[in-house]
Structures are given as structure tokens and as C-alpha cells.
Write a protein that holds these residues in place. Structure first.
Motif, PDB file in Angstrom:
ATOM      1  N   ASP A 203       0.822  -1.215   0.000  1.00  0.00           N
ATOM      2  CA  ASP A 203       0.000   0.000   0.000  1.00  0.00           C
ATOM      3  C   ASP A 203       0.853   1.261   0.000  1.00  0.00           C
ATOM      4  O   ASP A 203       0.434   2.306  -0.497  1.00  0.00           O
ATOM      5  N   ARG A 204       2.064   1.155   0.555  1.00  0.00           N
ATOM      6  CA  ARG A 204       2.950   2.312   0.645  1.00  0.00           C
ATOM      7  C   ARG A 204       4.372   1.894   0.320  1.00  0.00           C
ATOM      8  O   ARG A 204       4.666   0.715   0.210  1.00  0.00           O
ATOM      9  N   GLY A 205       5.239   2.889   0.213  1.00  0.00           N
ATOM     10  CA  GLY A 205       6.633   2.594  -0.094  1.00  0.00           C
ATOM     11  C   GLY A 205       7.028   3.171  -1.427  1.00  0.00           C
ATOM     12  O   GLY A 205       6.273   3.916  -2.063  1.00  0.00           O
ATOM     13  N   PRO A 206       8.233   2.853  -1.901  1.00  0.00           N
ATOM     14  CA  PRO A 206       8.672   3.336  -3.216  1.00  0.00           C
ATOM     15  C   PRO A 206       7.708   2.896  -4.315  1.00  0.00           C
ATOM     16  O   PRO A 206       7.009   1.886  -4.193  1.00  0.00           O
ATOM     17  N   TYR A 207       7.678   3.662  -5.393  1.00  0.00           N
ATOM     18  CA  TYR A 207       6.776   3.353  -6.502  1.00  0.00           C
ATOM     19  C   TYR A 207       7.335   2.225  -7.374  1.00  0.00           C
ATOM     20  O   TYR A 207       8.531   2.174  -7.645  1.00  0.00           O
ATOM     21  N   PHE A 208       6.449   1.333  -7.780  1.00  0.00           N
ATOM     22  CA  PHE A 208       6.727   0.375  -8.842  1.00  0.00           C
ATOM     23  C   PHE A 208       6.025   0.930 -10.067  1.00  0.00           C
ATOM     24  O   PHE A 208       4.817   0.801 -10.236  1.00  0.00           O
ATOM     25  N   LEU A 209       6.795   1.616 -10.924  1.00  0.00           N
ATOM     26  CA  LEU A 209       6.205   2.383 -12.019  1.00  0.00           C
ATOM     27  C   LEU A 209       5.485   1.486 -13.016  1.00  0.00           C
ATOM     28  O   LEU A 209       5.983   0.430 -13.393  1.00  0.00           O
ATOM     29  N   SER A 222      -0.356   8.213  -9.584  1.00  0.00           N
ATOM     30  CA  SER A 222      -1.506   7.573  -8.945  1.00  0.00           C
ATOM     31  C   SER A 222      -1.876   6.258  -9.623  1.00  0.00           C
ATOM     32  O   SER A 222      -2.589   5.436  -9.053  1.00  0.00           O
ATOM     33  N   LYS A 223      -1.385   6.044 -10.843  1.00  0.00           N
ATOM     34  CA  LYS A 223      -1.671   4.808 -11.571  1.00  0.00           C
ATOM     35  C   LYS A 223      -0.566   3.766 -11.404  1.00  0.00           C
ATOM     36  O   LYS A 223      -0.590   2.734 -12.063  1.00  0.00           O
ATOM     37  N   SER A 224       0.414   4.055 -10.552  1.00  0.00           N
ATOM     38  CA  SER A 224       1.483   3.091 -10.263  1.00  0.00           C
ATOM     39  C   SER A 224       1.279   2.494  -8.884  1.00  0.00           C
ATOM     40  O   SER A 224       0.646   3.095  -8.011  1.00  0.00           O
ATOM     41  N   ALA A 225       1.835   1.300  -8.684  1.00  0.00           N
ATOM     42  CA  ALA A 225       1.731   0.607  -7.403  1.00  0.00           C
ATOM     43  C   ALA A 225       2.937   0.951  -6.524  1.00  0.00           C
ATOM     44  O   ALA A 225       3.775   1.786  -6.880  1.00  0.00           O
ATOM     45  N   HIS A 226       3.024   0.301  -5.373  1.00  0.00           N
ATOM     46  CA  HIS A 226       4.144   0.485  -4.444  1.00  0.00           C
ATOM     47  C   HIS A 226       4.767  -0.873  -4.145  1.00  0.00           C
ATOM     48  O   HIS A 226       4.150  -1.929  -4.340  1.00  0.00           O
ATOM     49  N   LEU A 227       5.980  -0.841  -3.642  1.00  0.00           N
ATOM     50  CA  LEU A 227       6.644  -2.062  -3.170  1.00  0.00           C
ATOM     51  C   LEU A 227       7.425  -1.723  -1.909  1.00  0.00           C
ATOM     52  O   LEU A 227       7.671  -0.546  -1.606  1.00  0.00           O
TER      53      LEU A 227
END
Length: 387
Positions: A203-209, A222-227
Motif C-alpha cells: 500500500d505504501r513505499g517506493p513506486y513500482f512504475l 496515482s496509476k502506479s503501485a508500491h513495493l
């Protein structure tokens, strides 16, 4: 906040589904009026069925389960609606906009039918129950949240305008300058690709583009996830996107590209690559607009590998592809102008990230009654985000 009361949706809203009418795509005549479906505007037509402020609630589609886009949203003005969205208006007990907030937050899984294609029938919709505060309290909440939404919309317009200006300035430099210069892309930039796997998302953390975040000149995080941090270290061992890198998609969404903004910790997603300028001949912003320019977009169309399932850019060949830059004096004068415009884009996008977080924190507490609104709350929200 005043006492909350429970209502059926049918007790606080008027349904106008009988006025909807779908138009086959072959029968639509282009025009000025939005044509809405289950997830928003899908076309513009030359007529309208509704005039005013209405709440549209998705009737069918996988998005009712996944919620990748809002299932309840406001349509205002003159517009047309097909038969894939319910059309509602609040009555004297409920603000139409407040109902949109409520329905967007509600878990509607128990009201959906259909194993393959989720559907919210009119009878199931009529059974939806929720709690509402008195109308004056609803109006106060709507006023505050609307202030946040209006500022976010203004920032989106700033992004669009800055991109249009940047594209116009680049095109102008190509036309009014001297003889354009031609290079192999690999002479101007190092080319990297991302990992060919997907980490566990958080839910949070650096972006996984994601390539979904890439537009023609801007990056929507906003359309990228996190890892998590451990995965981030592993996924950036080979390369980590840095400020000013040109991000691009080499599969599926060919032609899109954007600059990596400063101050963002991220790793490349699948099907995404980096162009990192390695020469004093070109800045990041000039390289981006050279990539987006019609000349290089045509190169992509001609040289891409068109597969049975996806189209792709062969990265082993990309460095040999020809890209065109303005003459040297034009490039030198253009670089700071483009950089400033992209800084405006980044600032507007950062503000919207903060606004989205603020909205997400405020709305549930306002709707539950845990948070009270002062009379000057709307003014304070607007002032906080005015530069």
C-alpha cells in the motif's frame, strides 16, 4: 456533527433511468455533449438527454468489483447517458454530490449479481442502505470537499496547458530554427530496460512504475503501485530511475514517454525503459520532446515489431533509430524553457498528490461524524494550496 439517520437509497434519491438511451457507435453523430457510460465519458455527441447536476452510478462492468475508476460520479450540465449507468438525483433529504461520496465509499459487493459480468440491477440498487447527516451538514461537507476537488481540477488544467506550451515551443523551434540535426538515439542517450517480473505490491513505499502512468509528456503516479524497501533494493540493482530520465514504454503502449520527476523513489515496472542523456548535445526535456515529436513517433510506427498479442520496440535496435533535434542555438535556448514548464507540471502533480491524501483522510471522518467543520474550512483549504 448532528445525529446520523439510516435511509434506503430510494428514500433520498430520484431515479431517472427511464430517460437513458444508448446509441450504437455507428449511429453517433459527433458533437459537444458528453456521452456517458458506466465509468465516465466515452464519446461526445450532438444531442443531450439531461440538463443539470446528476449522480451516475455504474450499472455493470468489472469496475464494480475492482474500483479502478470511481463507480459513482457527478455529471453536470447537458449530457447523454447510455444504459450502463444509473441516473440519480438527491431529493430534499440528500445532496446529489454527498450521495456520490457515500456510494463511492460503500461496499456494494453484496448487491451485485452475475458471475462473469458484475451487475447492479435497479432492484438491488433500491435496497442499498446507508446513514446520512442532516442536509445542512451534508452541504458543509460538499463545500469543503469541492474546494479540494476544484483545486485538483485547476492543477490538472495547469498540467495540460504546460504540456501544450512545451509541445508548441518544441515544434516552433523545429520550424523557425536552422537545419535540424539528425542523430542515432544511442548517441544521445543510454538505454535501460526494467525487470521482467513483478514484485509483491504494497500500500505504501517506493513506486513500482507502471506503463499506465505514462502519458504523452507527463507521469501520473496515482496509476502506479508500491513495493517495500527490500524489494526496491533488489529491483533497482541494475538501474534506478533518476530525476530527468526519460521514461518510455517499449511494449503495448508505444510512443508514450515522460520525465522522471525529482524527489521520487521508484523502480522501473515491466515493459518500461529509460533514456538517460549522456551527451551535452541534449537535455532531458529536449530529448523527451524529440521522442514525442511526430518525426520520431513515425519511426516508432514503422520500426516497431507488430506481434500477435502486443506491439513492441526492439531494445537491441532502438539505439540505431534516427531522432531529430532542432539546430544547436535553438536547442540551447529551448532547454531552460522546457525545463521550467516541466517543473510547473511536477509542482501541480505534487500538490494533487497532497490533495488526494488530504481528501482521503478527511472524507471518511467527515461522513462518520468524527470530524466537525468550521465555517471557514473551505477558505482555509483553498488558501493552503494557493501558491
Amino acid at each position: 456533527m448532528s445525529e446520523l439517520r439510516e435511509f434506503l437509497l430510494t428514500e433520498v434519491a430520484v431515479c431517472h433511468d427511464s430517460h437513458r438511451r444508448p446509441i450504437r457507435s455507428s449511429d453517433r453523430r459527433p458533437g459537444l455533449y458528453p456521452y456517458y457510460g458506466a465509468s465516465g465519458v466515452i464519446d461526445y455527441v450532438d444531442g443531450y438527454l439531461f440538463d443539470g447536476e446528476y449522480l451516475l452510478l455504474a450499472e455493470d462492468g468489472e469496475n464494480l468489483r475492482t474500483r479502478k475508476t470511481p463507480i459513482a460520479f457527478i455529471a453536470d450540465g447537458r449530457f447523454w447517458v447510455n444504459n450502463h449507468a444509473h441516473v440519480l438525483q438527491g431529493n430534499e433529504l440528500a445532496s446529489t454530490r454527498y450521495l456520490a461520496y457515500v456510494l463511492q465509499e460503500l461496499d456494494l459487493a453484496g448487491f451485485l449479481s452475475g458471475s462473469t459480468q458484475p451487475k447492479l440491477t435497479q432492484s438491488a440498487m433500491s435496497a442499498i442502505r446507508f446513514k446520512l447527516p442532516p442536509r445542512p451538514t451534508q452541504d458543509s461537507v460538499v463545500s469543503l470537499i469541492s474546494a479540494i476537488d476544484e483545486k485538483a481540477s485547476l492543477n490538472n488544467r495547469i498540467v495540460d496547458t504546460a504540456l501544450e506550451l512545451a509541445n508548441a515551443r518544441y515544434a516552433g523551434a523545429m520550424i523557425s530554427g536552422g537545419e535540424p540535426r539528425r542523430f542515432a538515439l544511442g548517441d544521445l542517450a543510454q538505454i535501460y530496460d526494467g525487470p521482467h517480473a513483478t514484485p509483491k505490491k504494497t500500500d505504501r513505499g517506493p513506486y513500482f512504475l507502471s506503463i499506465s502512468s505514462l502519458g504523452f509528456g507527463s507521469l501520473d503516479l496515482s496509476k502506479s503501485a508500491h513495493l517495500d524497501e527490500a524489494s526496491f533494493v533488489a529491483w533497482t540493482r541494475r538501474v534506478a530511475p533518476g530525476a530527468g530520465d526519460v521514461l518510455f514504454s517499449y511494449e503495448t503502449r508505444l510512443g508514450v514517454a515522460a520525465l522522471m520527476p525529482p524527489g521520487v523513489q521508484a523502480c522501473l515496472g515491466r515493459r518500461m525503459g529509460i533514456l538517460r542523456p549522456k551527451s551535452a548535445l541534449v537535455s532531458s526535456s529536449v530529448l523527451l520532446h524529440a521522442y514525442l515529436a511526430s518525426e520520431f513517433q513515425e519511426v516508432i510506427r514503422q520500426k516497431a515489431v507488430h506481434g500477435a498479442t502486443v506491439d513492441r520496440i526492439p531494445l537491441s535496435e532502438l539505439g540505431c533509430w534516427e531522432i531529430v533535434l532542432p539546430d544547436a542555438p535553438s536547442t540551447a535556448s529551448l532547454a531552460p524553457v522546457l525545463h521550467e514548464l516541466h517543473e510547473r507540471i511536477w509542482l501541480a502533480q505534487r500538490e494533487n498528490e497532497a490533495l488526494l491524501e488530504l481528501r482521503g483522510a478527511l472524507l471518511p471522518r467527515l461522513m462518520s461524524g468524527d470530524l466537525r467543520i468550521r465555517n471557514d474550512a473551505r477558505l482555509n483549504v483553498v488558501q493552503a494550496f494557493v501558491r
